[in-house]
Design a protein around this motif. Structure first.
Motif, PDB file in Angstrom:
ATOM      1  N   SER A   1       0.831  -1.201   0.000  1.00 59.95           N
ATOM      2  CA  SER A   1       0.000   0.000   0.000  1.00 59.95           C
ATOM      3  C   SER A   1       0.868   1.256   0.000  1.00 59.95           C
ATOM      4  O   SER A   1       0.604   2.208  -0.740  1.00 59.95           O
TER       5      SER A   1
ATOM      6  N   ARG B   1       2.421   1.661  -3.423  1.00 59.97           N
ATOM      7  CA  ARG B   1       1.413   2.122  -4.384  1.00 59.97           C
ATOM      8  C   ARG B   1       1.138   3.618  -4.189  1.00 59.97           C
ATOM      9  O   ARG B   1       1.077   4.367  -5.160  1.00 59.97           O
ATOM     10  N   ASN B   2       0.989   4.048  -2.944  1.00 65.81           N
ATOM     11  CA  ASN B   2       0.758   5.465  -2.665  1.00 65.81           C
ATOM     12  C   ASN B   2       1.932   6.326  -3.115  1.00 65.81           C
ATOM     13  O   ASN B   2       1.745   7.408  -3.665  1.00 65.81           O
TER      14      ASN B   2
END
Length: 75
Positions: free
Chosen positions: A64, A67-68
């Motif tokens: 996550s 991805r951010n």
């Protein structure tokens, strides 16, 4: 150009992979091959499944964050 994740996230991914390899080495696993149970389950099974669950959770958090970071870099 190519999108490269922040260095600290790349380092954390490498450390997570090394920890995952380390905790499944036979000498480490052997330390948990004990007689006894936790909540009615053999200690070795608890070690495997709790370790597996923790690694998956850490991979999800790291993925996550990667991805951010990639989405932020694209903007």
């Amino acid at each position: 150009g190519a999108i490269t994740p922040p260095r600290r996230l790349t380092e954390r991914a490498l450390v997570l992979m090394l920890v995952a390899l380390f905790i499944w080495l036979p000498p480490i696993v052997g330390m948990f091959s004990l007689d006894g149970t936790i909540l009615g389950l053999p200690i070795l099974f608890v070690y495997f499944f709790v370790g597996w669950a923790i690694l998956i959770a850490l991979c999800a958090v790291l993925t996550s964050a990667l991805r951010n970071a990639a989405q932020t870099e694209r903007k």
